[in-house]
Design an enzyme around this catalytic site. Structure first.
Site, PDB file in Angstrom:
ATOM      1  CB  CYS A 169       2.801   4.589  -2.411  1.00 47.32           C
ATOM      2  SG  CYS A 169       3.813   3.681  -1.227  1.00 47.32           S
ATOM      3  CG  HIS A 309      -1.477   1.909  -5.522  1.00 51.43           C
ATOM      4  ND1 HIS A 309      -0.467   2.771  -5.904  1.00 51.43           N
ATOM      5  CD2 HIS A 309      -1.182   1.520  -4.253  1.00 51.43           C
ATOM      6  CE1 HIS A 309       0.401   2.901  -4.912  1.00 51.43           C
ATOM      7  NE2 HIS A 309      -0.005   2.151  -3.904  1.00 51.43           N
ATOM      8  CD  GLU A 320      -6.038  -0.179  -6.887  1.00 50.28           C
ATOM      9  OE1 GLU A 320      -5.958   0.655  -7.819  1.00 50.28           O
ATOM     10  OE2 GLU A 320      -5.063  -0.838  -6.484  1.00 50.28           O
ATOM     11  CE  LYS A 339       2.724   0.375  -7.332  1.00 51.91           C
ATOM     12  NZ  LYS A 339       1.638   1.061  -8.030  1.00 51.91           N
ATOM     13  CG  HIS A 344       5.338   0.072  -4.636  1.00 45.92           C
ATOM     14  ND1 HIS A 344       5.167   1.320  -5.217  1.00 45.92           N
ATOM     15  CD2 HIS A 344       4.482   0.053  -3.566  1.00 45.92           C
ATOM     16  CE1 HIS A 344       4.287   2.011  -4.537  1.00 45.92           C
ATOM     17  NE2 HIS A 344       3.852   1.263  -3.538  1.00 45.92           N
ATOM     18  CG  PHE A 403       2.412   3.313   3.960  1.00 43.53           C
ATOM     19  CD1 PHE A 403       1.479   2.359   3.618  1.00 43.53           C
ATOM     20  CD2 PHE A 403       3.718   2.907   4.166  1.00 43.53           C
ATOM     21  CE1 PHE A 403       1.820   1.027   3.469  1.00 43.53           C
ATOM     22  CE2 PHE A 403       4.078   1.577   4.023  1.00 43.53           C
ATOM     23  CZ  PHE A 403       3.127   0.631   3.679  1.00 43.53           C
TER      24      PHE A 403
END
Length: 415
Positions: A169, A309, A320, A339, A344, A403
């Site tokens: 991502c 994010h 975050e 998002k 996403h 990830f």
């Protein structure tokens, strides 16, 4: 007089072209209007029958015709992810105007999380049902993650550096950052960079659902993605692409190009903690933001807002938010996640969000975080919600985390 170099003598790098293929549309104005309205694009999946899947909704790109970019034959020989990337990339080049660049001085840096996943699923099914003789001879070039970077170079005839970034991502953010470094080092005069993804597939949905990463709000898919909200329960899988044309400020001014903004800073590091979970208290993200600010020569008090994010998963958003609070303290720097509108987009997310940051600086408006109604107790930041917020045209931090603990943070400045 305009300073053509930053404080360390590096050439300043600007964005002169953008191209998009998203569930919210392909015209930048339309996509931006959707972000400002907080209108979610999530809905029941239509491209295939999802009835036996644990999650049956997502954010899909509708009415996409790759043949206008690739022709019928080439369209059959490319994965949907590559098709999105070529469309967005060529649109970005067209938007930039006449580049007049030598082929060997033009580069492509493209990001993706998984590449040709749809092709991979289809061809494995073909092998098991019909045997090895029926596997397509185009399987490998359609599946490989670098297919988009290769296709764009072939289409444009660009023979300079050509790189594929695959950091889950964070790939879109890393692609822009590495493009910035390519221009600063003098290895190219123009870089086409961004990310693409087509992961709304049966296997991907099953896998992300098994991980517990996806929202299960089947009764109201449009409200499923709820970044930083107290009731968030996972992200909504999406698809699409975004590409940007980068060049030095000096070159852009020489050719009288329209400038969307400056890419001024880039941070990259690793959590080195867990294959899927972020580091506790967002330690890696915190340091990545600081690296990006240092690279841009800015302090936290000079940042106007943050495009987070913000995936809507419990762990990511808490980590975050903790990282942002650690860097910016109690100063209420506005935070948004787009998002909630786009879903996403995995490897394309960072590029789409960089474009959103550029448009936000242009208009002095931070888009609201869609579906955010009540801030989580583990979210100690100022989340923009409900309606757009007017802000000065100050620099923006755009975060991307993947990830594996891959972190990428960008700092963008107004034109």
């Amino acid at each position: 007089m305009t300073e053509l170099h930053d404080r360390t003598g590096r050439p300043r790098v600007v964005v002169t072209g953008i191209g998009l293929r998203t569930p919210a549309g392909s015209d930048p104005g339309v996509v931006w209007a959707a972000m400002l309205s907080g209108r979610s694009t999530a809905g029941p999946i239509r491209r295939f029958d999802p009835s036996d899947l644990p999650v049956r909704f997502g954010c899909e790109v509708r009415d996409f015709d790759p043949e206008s970019y690739l022709g019928p034959k080439e369209s059959r020989r490319t994965d949907r992810a590559t098709q999105f990337g070529v469309a967005a990339g060529l649109d970005a080049v067209a938007d930039a105007g006449p580049l007049d660049v030598e082929a060997g001085r033009a580069a492509v840096v493209a990001g993706t999380g998984v590449g040709g996943l749809g092709t991979l699923e289809d061809q494995i099914g073909t092998y098991h049902l019909k045997g090895a003789a029926r596997v397509s001879p185009m399987f490998v070039p359609m599946m490989m993650p670098n297919a988009t970077a290769a296709a764009l170079a072939i289409k444009l005839g660009w023979t300079g550096p050509n790189v594929c970034i695959a950091t889950a991502c964070a790939a879109g953010g890393h692609a822009l950052g590495e493009a910035l470094r390519t221009l600063r080092s003098g290895d190219a005069d123009v870089v086409l960079t961004g990310g693409t993804e087509s992961a709304v597939t049966p296997t991907a949905i099953a896998a992300f659902a098994r991980m517990g990463a996806l929202s299960r709000r089947h009764d109201d898919p449009a409200a499923a993605c709820r970044p930083f909200d107290a009731d968030r329960d996972g992200f909504v899988l999406s698809e699409g692409a975004a590409f940007l044309v980068l060049e030095t400020l000096e070159r852009a001014l020489t050719r009288d190009a329209r400038i969307y903004g400056e890419l001024a800073g880039y941070g990259r590091n690793s959590d080195a903690h867990h294959v899927t979970a972020p580091a506790p208290e967002g330690r890696g993200a915190r340091e990545c933001i600081r690296l990006a600010l240092a690279d841009a020569g800015l302090g936290p008090d000079e940042v106007g807002h943050i495009n987070a994010h913000g995936t809507s998963t419990p762990l990511n958003d808490a980590a975050e938010a903790g990282a942002i609070h650690a860097v910016f303290g109690d100063r209420p720097v506005p935070v948004t996640s787009t998002k909630g509108v786009t879903g996403h987009m995995i490897g394309a997310a960072g590029a789409v969000e960089a474009i959103a940051a550029l448009l936000a600086m242009r208009d002095g408006l931070v888009p609201p975080t869609a579906n955010h109604s009540r801030r989580g107790d583990d979210v100690p930041v100022d989340v923009v919600a409900g309606t757009p917020r007017e802000v000065p045209a100050d620099p923006v931090v755009s975060n991307s985390f993947g990830f594996g603990g891959h972190n990428a943070c960008l700092v963008l400045r107004p034109a």
